[in-house]
Design an enzyme around this catalytic site. Sequence first.
Site, PDB file in Angstrom:
ATOM      1  N   HIS A   1       1.183  -1.383  -0.377  1.00 14.43           N
ATOM      2  CA  HIS A   1       0.448  -0.040   0.071  1.00 14.43           C
ATOM      3  C   HIS A   1       0.491   1.125   0.005  1.00 14.43           C
ATOM      4  O   HIS A   1       1.504   1.378   1.048  1.00 14.43           O
ATOM      5  CB  HIS A   1      -0.949  -0.549   1.023  1.00 14.43           C
ATOM      6  CG  HIS A   1      -1.663  -1.071   1.392  1.00 14.43           C
ATOM      7  ND1 HIS A   1      -3.250  -1.277   1.719  1.00 14.43           N
ATOM      8  CD2 HIS A   1      -2.385  -2.353  -0.221  1.00 14.43           C
ATOM      9  CE1 HIS A   1      -3.628  -1.970   1.924  1.00 14.43           C
ATOM     10  NE2 HIS A   1      -3.547  -2.071   0.519  1.00 14.43           N
TER      11      HIS A   1
ATOM     12  N   LYS B   1       1.278  -0.606  15.076  1.00 13.60           N
ATOM     13  CA  LYS B   1       2.337  -0.862  15.853  1.00 13.60           C
ATOM     14  C   LYS B   1       3.363  -1.576  16.511  1.00 13.60           C
ATOM     15  O   LYS B   1       4.276  -2.276  16.435  1.00 13.60           O
ATOM     16  CB  LYS B   1       2.934   0.334  16.202  1.00 13.60           C
ATOM     17  CG  LYS B   1       3.320   2.080  15.516  1.00 13.60           C
ATOM     18  CD  LYS B   1       4.318   1.503  14.721  1.00 13.60           C
ATOM     19  CE  LYS B   1       3.976   2.786  13.508  1.00 13.60           C
ATOM     20  NZ  LYS B   1       4.267   2.559  12.067  1.00 13.60           N
TER      21      LYS B   1
ATOM     22  N   PRO C   1      -3.844  -0.247  19.422  1.00 12.91           N
ATOM     23  CA  PRO C   1      -3.846  -0.634  17.807  1.00 12.91           C
ATOM     24  C   PRO C   1      -3.375   0.442  16.344  1.00 12.91           C
ATOM     25  O   PRO C   1      -3.427   0.157  15.547  1.00 12.91           O
ATOM     26  CB  PRO C   1      -4.804  -2.269  17.777  1.00 12.91           C
ATOM     27  CG  PRO C   1      -6.155  -1.321  18.639  1.00 12.91           C
ATOM     28  CD  PRO C   1      -4.969  -0.896  19.458  1.00 12.91           C
TER      29      PRO C   1
ATOM     30  N   TYR D   1      -8.782   4.729   8.202  1.00 15.58           N
ATOM     31  CA  TYR D   1      -8.880   5.171   9.170  1.00 15.58           C
ATOM     32  C   TYR D   1     -10.001   6.539   9.280  1.00 15.58           C
ATOM     33  O   TYR D   1      -9.551   8.113   8.983  1.00 15.58           O
ATOM     34  CB  TYR D   1      -7.487   5.892  10.144  1.00 15.58           C
ATOM     35  CG  TYR D   1      -6.004   4.582  10.590  1.00 15.58           C
ATOM     36  CD1 TYR D   1      -6.620   4.156  11.449  1.00 15.58           C
ATOM     37  CD2 TYR D   1      -5.704   4.455   9.096  1.00 15.58           C
ATOM     38  CE1 TYR D   1      -5.456   3.269  11.128  1.00 15.58           C
ATOM     39  CE2 TYR D   1      -4.931   3.418   9.315  1.00 15.58           C
ATOM     40  CZ  TYR D   1      -4.891   2.547  10.655  1.00 15.58           C
ATOM     41  OH  TYR D   1      -3.993   2.258  10.827  1.00 15.58           O
TER      42      TYR D   1
ATOM     43  N   TYR E   1       4.117   6.159   9.942  1.00 14.71           N
ATOM     44  CA  TYR E   1       3.543   5.622  10.030  1.00 14.71           C
ATOM     45  C   TYR E   1       4.231   4.057   8.939  1.00 14.71           C
ATOM     46  O   TYR E   1       3.808   3.190   9.125  1.00 14.71           O
ATOM     47  CB  TYR E   1       1.973   5.949   9.547  1.00 14.71           C
ATOM     48  CG  TYR E   1       0.790   4.830   8.503  1.00 14.71           C
ATOM     49  CD1 TYR E   1       0.088   4.604  10.308  1.00 14.71           C
ATOM     50  CD2 TYR E   1       1.237   3.592   8.197  1.00 14.71           C
ATOM     51  CE1 TYR E   1      -0.597   3.591  10.292  1.00 14.71           C
ATOM     52  CE2 TYR E   1       0.098   3.341   8.029  1.00 14.71           C
ATOM     53  CZ  TYR E   1      -1.186   2.511   8.636  1.00 14.71           C
ATOM     54  OH  TYR E   1      -2.002   1.575   8.664  1.00 14.71           O
TER      55      TYR E   1
HETATM   56  C1  PHB Z   1      -5.922  -4.410  10.411  1.00 13.18           C
HETATM   57  O1  PHB Z   1      -5.924  -4.692   9.460  1.00 13.18           O
HETATM   58  O2  PHB Z   1      -6.168  -6.082  11.762  1.00 13.18           O
HETATM   59  C2  PHB Z   1      -4.953  -3.448  11.165  1.00 13.18           C
HETATM   60  C3  PHB Z   1      -4.727  -2.293  10.213  1.00 13.18           C
HETATM   61  C4  PHB Z   1      -4.745  -1.742  10.706  1.00 13.18           C
HETATM   62  C5  PHB Z   1      -4.561  -0.797  12.313  1.00 13.18           C
HETATM   63  C6  PHB Z   1      -4.986  -1.947  12.692  1.00 13.18           C
HETATM   64  C7  PHB Z   1      -5.339  -3.602  12.259  1.00 13.18           C
HETATM   65  O3  PHB Z   1      -3.838   0.256  12.862  1.00 13.18           O
END
Ligand code: PHB
Length: 393
Positions: free
Chosen positions: A75, A300, A296, A204, A387
């Site tokens: 990505h 990280k 989460p 997000y 990130y």
């Molecule tokens: C996930 O794909 O499970 C995932 C992706 C990004 C995050 C947390 C979980 O910040």
Amino acid sequence: MKSVRTDVAIIGAGPAGLLLGHLLHQAGIDTVVLERRSREYVEQRLRAGVIEHGIANFLEESGVAKRLRAEGLVHHGIEFRLEGRSHRIALSDLYEGKAITVYGQSELVKDLIATRLAYDAPLFFETEVERLEGLTSQECTVHANGTGVPIVVTADYVIGSDGGHGVAVRSVPEGTFNRAERVYPFSWLGILAEAPPVSDELIYCRHDRGFALYSMRSPTLSRLYLGVSPDESLENWNDERIWRELTLRLATDEMPDLPQGPITERSLTAMRSVVVSPMRYGRLFLAGDAAHIVPPTGAKGMNLALADVRVLAPALIAKFLNSDETRLDAYSATCLERVWRAEEFSTFMTQMLHPHPSDEFENGVQRARARQVVSVESATRTLARNYVNLSSL
Ligand code: PHB
Ligand code: APR
């Protein structure tokens, strides 16, 4: 009773313990990995799946990234969705062309287990470590219980890669470790759904109704999360309510509906930050979630666990091959510097994207912060850098 002698006893077959075992094995150092769960359980456990640029390279250098490179989804951006409006963060354009790879943690664990079993190194499933002894003497002893059969492992070093609330941290004298902790007033309700992802990139979302995250595992599997109150219970959330709430939070004019499909997994995860320090006591070294937990929101957790191993493996190799302990002595301080950077980033992401139901001041500040991140180039760039590659900066 079974007795085993090894160089390094590793508690836990998560990403940290398994990768460390692999790197030590490649250097000719004997290891025993003890895991209290079954192989099926650890291979199916659903966890976040975002791998940073530098960590993906480290996995490749370690010789365990064949499937990750073939099947992982690369990505180059993420989306911030703020009150129904989309803002793309062009990660690669903003940060030296580098990208993240979306690859489920369970897939990496499968790859690491297959690698270890292929060279026949000891890996005991359904074997729970109960007690550690001799951590400050010449030889340590690990007492475990393998479905009724006691196992005693003696080793030069013990690695506590046994996740949060593990036995390693509990096995040292009271007062040895400092524990810094923060509990957030949110949980994540996560689902896995047989629905094609609506977007090629993670979304997000901050909405006044709450946080949401759109992620994926494959072209046919979506992984979605809702920020909910920490005292929520899964019984209150049937499929219909989950999809309705996800749609309310994630909808935009261009994308008023989400593709829905059968929900095959659901879970609730409380959000907290923990840092245990120092990450060493005598011959015991902590790695991964055993030493630090992040919420989460910044994705990280796995990256930090693997970054610990990137420091610990060469440090142990220098000791065994050259009797050089300087890197082992520096291990904890080296890792903690990065761990605190990750805690800062994860708490920043969490606090920016999770509205508080009854704190209008906090919500106003959050909206302003999120708008700044998507509109002020220096702020967007800092987010992109953290990130994509925080664990290798
Ligand atoms: C996930 O794909 O499970 C995932 C992706 C990004 C995050 C947390 C979980 O910040
Ligand atoms: N004896 C043997 N095994 C144990 C014991 C014990 N007493 N206690 C815990 N374990 C095992 C757990 O069953 C688990 O499989 O230790 C393993 C720890 O693995 P993880 O929890 O995956 O931890 P880690 O390798 O540090 O990886 C961190 O996990 O929580 C996520 O976001 C986090 O992605 C990050 C990753």
